[in-house]
Enzyme design. Structure first.
Site, short mmCIF file in Angstrom:
data_model
loop_
_atom_site.label_atom_id
_atom_site.label_comp_id
_atom_site.label_asym_id
_atom_site.label_seq_id
_atom_site.Cartn_x
_atom_site.Cartn_y
_atom_site.Cartn_z
N GLU A 49 1.79 -13.28 12.22
CA GLU A 49 2.37 -12.14 12.92
C GLU A 49 2.16 -10.93 12.02
O GLU A 49 2.42 -10.99 10.82
CB GLU A 49 3.88 -12.36 13.16
CG GLU A 49 4.19 -13.57 14.02
CD GLU A 49 3.59 -13.48 15.42
OE1 GLU A 49 3.46 -12.36 15.95
OE2 GLU A 49 3.24 -14.54 15.98
N ARG A 76 -0.88 9.34 -9.81
CA ARG A 76 -0.86 8.11 -9.00
C ARG A 76 -0.24 6.93 -9.75
O ARG A 76 0.41 6.08 -9.15
CB ARG A 76 -2.30 7.74 -8.59
CG ARG A 76 -2.97 8.74 -7.66
CD ARG A 76 -4.43 8.32 -7.40
NE ARG A 76 -4.49 6.95 -6.91
CZ ARG A 76 -4.37 6.61 -5.62
NH1 ARG A 76 -4.21 7.54 -4.70
NH2 ARG A 76 -4.43 5.35 -5.25
N SER A 91 -8.03 -4.78 5.11
CA SER A 91 -8.65 -4.51 3.81
C SER A 91 -9.03 -5.78 3.06
O SER A 91 -8.75 -5.93 1.86
CB SER A 91 -7.72 -3.63 2.95
OG SER A 91 -7.42 -2.43 3.60
N ASP A 106 0.83 -1.22 0.00
CA ASP A 106 0.00 0.00 0.00
C ASP A 106 0.86 1.26 0.00
O ASP A 106 1.96 1.26 0.55
CB ASP A 106 -0.93 -0.02 1.22
CG ASP A 106 -2.08 0.97 1.08
OD1 ASP A 106 -2.41 1.35 -0.06
OD2 ASP A 106 -2.64 1.38 2.12
N GLY A 148 -0.12 5.49 -4.41
CA GLY A 148 -0.75 6.76 -4.79
C GLY A 148 -0.16 7.92 -4.00
O GLY A 148 0.20 8.96 -4.58
N ARG A 149 -0.02 7.74 -2.70
CA ARG A 149 0.53 8.82 -1.86
C ARG A 149 1.98 9.10 -2.21
O ARG A 149 2.42 10.25 -2.21
CB ARG A 149 0.38 8.46 -0.37
CG ARG A 149 -1.02 8.75 0.17
CD ARG A 149 -1.27 8.06 1.47
NE ARG A 149 -1.46 6.62 1.26
CZ ARG A 149 -1.36 5.71 2.23
NH1 ARG A 149 -1.05 6.09 3.44
NH2 ARG A 149 -1.59 4.45 1.96
N ASN A 207 -10.90 -2.71 -5.27
CA ASN A 207 -10.15 -1.79 -6.14
C ASN A 207 -10.83 -1.56 -7.49
O ASN A 207 -10.51 -0.60 -8.19
CB ASN A 207 -8.71 -2.28 -6.35
CG ASN A 207 -7.82 -2.12 -5.14
OD1 ASN A 207 -6.91 -2.91 -4.91
ND2 ASN A 207 -8.06 -1.08 -4.33
C1 IPE Z 1 -5.39 -2.78 -0.20
O1 IPE Z 1 -5.05 -1.46 -0.41
C2 IPE Z 1 -5.40 -3.52 -1.51
C3 IPE Z 1 -4.09 -3.70 -2.14
C4 IPE Z 1 -2.94 -3.35 -1.65
C5 IPE Z 1 -4.13 -4.35 -3.42
P1 IPE Z 1 -6.16 -0.33 -0.55
O2 IPE Z 1 -5.42 0.96 -0.72
O3 IPE Z 1 -7.11 -0.67 -1.62
O4 IPE Z 1 -6.87 -0.41 0.86
P2 IPE Z 1 -7.91 0.58 1.56
O5 IPE Z 1 -9.06 0.73 0.63
O6 IPE Z 1 -7.22 1.87 1.80
O7 IPE Z 1 -8.26 -0.11 2.82
C1 IPE Z 2 -1.52 0.24 -3.42
O1 IPE Z 2 -1.33 1.61 -3.42
C2 IPE Z 2 -1.79 -0.32 -4.78
C3 IPE Z 2 -3.16 -0.80 -4.99
C4 IPE Z 2 -4.12 -0.78 -4.11
C5 IPE Z 2 -3.48 -1.35 -6.28
P1 IPE Z 2 -2.54 2.62 -3.41
O2 IPE Z 2 -2.89 2.96 -4.80
O3 IPE Z 2 -3.65 2.14 -2.57
O4 IPE Z 2 -1.84 3.88 -2.73
P2 IPE Z 2 -2.50 4.89 -1.70
O5 IPE Z 2 -2.99 4.09 -0.54
O6 IPE Z 2 -3.60 5.58 -2.41
O7 IPE Z 2 -1.37 5.79 -1.33
MG MG Z 3 -4.11 2.37 -0.59
#
Ligand code: IPE
Ligand code: IPE
Ligand code: MG
Length: 244
Positions: free
Chosen positions: A206, A32, A195, A19, A22-23, A67
């Site tokens: 763990e 992103r 998630s 995760d 995007g950030r 997603n």
């Molecule tokens: C969880 O990340 C799914 C994956 C890493 C593929 P998300 O970014 O989708 O999770 P939430 O929605 O913030 O909980």
């Molecule tokens: C994880 O990064 C990748 C997927 C969920 C596909 P994110 O895209 O969720 O990144 P953030 O959480 O928005 O930063």
């Molecule tokens: Mg995310």
């Protein structure tokens, strides 16, 4: 916690919620999708690092059932990256003895992505090294419902009596059949939630949460997580004295 990794106590199955892509991009004023692209480099680095550590199974949460709710262009970019990752890594996976598997509703993936996924799975099926298990269009609740449907179908067909359903039997109908449960579950990106990931299988994993965003996560971060794991006493309900 010791600084050196104990080679005798490496988690057999590591699962990662990747995760923060995007950030990572937004912090740099980038779209992103750039974060997702750099995230692929982390995947490559972590697969190699896991192999070097002696991890047997690496499950990566790449795309959840939830997603699909993202903007269509981001979903498209993610599917494109997945396809090119599979195409470009095939040779490396074959020569590094990596065996690819996937969990999730494969039929929901776009046709061309599914085709290359199935091709790589077939071509690496005989490999005996690390199992790279990609969670794609994966949701823990969907998985449990799919298993319940399969088990109910077998009961209705008269193949088994409902009383014969045990935890092991049920687990054999999950997408992860044949794979040991994860020992260590890592989530990058600062959130402390599952998630919808491996809800059944993570019951005794763990948990390791870190703020590092996925595109910044590399081999040494995996080694740190493994050392955290090695510092835990896994009691499985017993007392500390019983497992010492
Ligand atoms: C969880 O990340 C799914 C994956 C890493 C593929 P998300 O970014 O989708 O999770 P939430 O929605 O913030 O909980
Ligand atoms: C994880 O990064 C990748 C997927 C969920 C596909 P994110 O895209 O969720 O990144 P953030 O959480 O928005 O930063
Ligand atoms: Mg995310």
């Amino acid at each position: 916690m010791s600084a050196a990794t104990d080679n005798a106590n490496v988690p057999a199955h590591v699962a990662i919620i990747m995760d923060g892509n995007g950030r990572w991009a937004q912090q740099r004023g980038l779209p992103r999708t750039v974060g997702h692209k750099v995230g692929v480099e982390s995947v490559q680095a972590v697969v190699r690092a896991a192999q070097d550590l002696g991890v047997r199974i690496l499950t990566l949460y790449a795309f959840s059932t939830e997603n699909w709710r993202r903007p269509p262009l981001e979903v498209q970019a993610l599917m494109g990256l997945l396809k090119s990752f599979l195409e470009s890594e095939l040779t490396a996976m074959v020569s590094n003895n990596v065996s690819l598997r996937s969990i999730g509703r494969k039929e929901q993936l776009p046709g061309p992505v599914r085709e290359v996924l199935e091709r790589v799975i077939a071509e690496t099926a005989g490999n005996t090294g690390i199992i790279l298990n990609l969670a794609l269009s994966y949701g823990g609740r969907t998985e449990i419902v799919d298993a319940a449907l399969a088990v109910a179908g077998r009961c209705r067909a008269g193949e088994l009596a409902p009383e014969a359903i045990t935890e092991t039997f049920f687990a054999d109908h999950l997408y992860t059949r044949g794979l040991a449960d994860p020992d260590l579950l890592i989530r990058t990106g600062g959130e402390r939630r599952l998630s919808n990931f491996l809800l059944w299988q993570a019951s005794y994993a763990e948990l390791y949460f870190i703020d590092t965003l996925w595109p910044d996560f590399r081999a040494e971060d995996l080694a740190t997580a493994v050392r955290y794991y090695q510092g835990r006493q896994r009691r499985f309900g017993k007392t500390g004295e019983q497992v010492r």
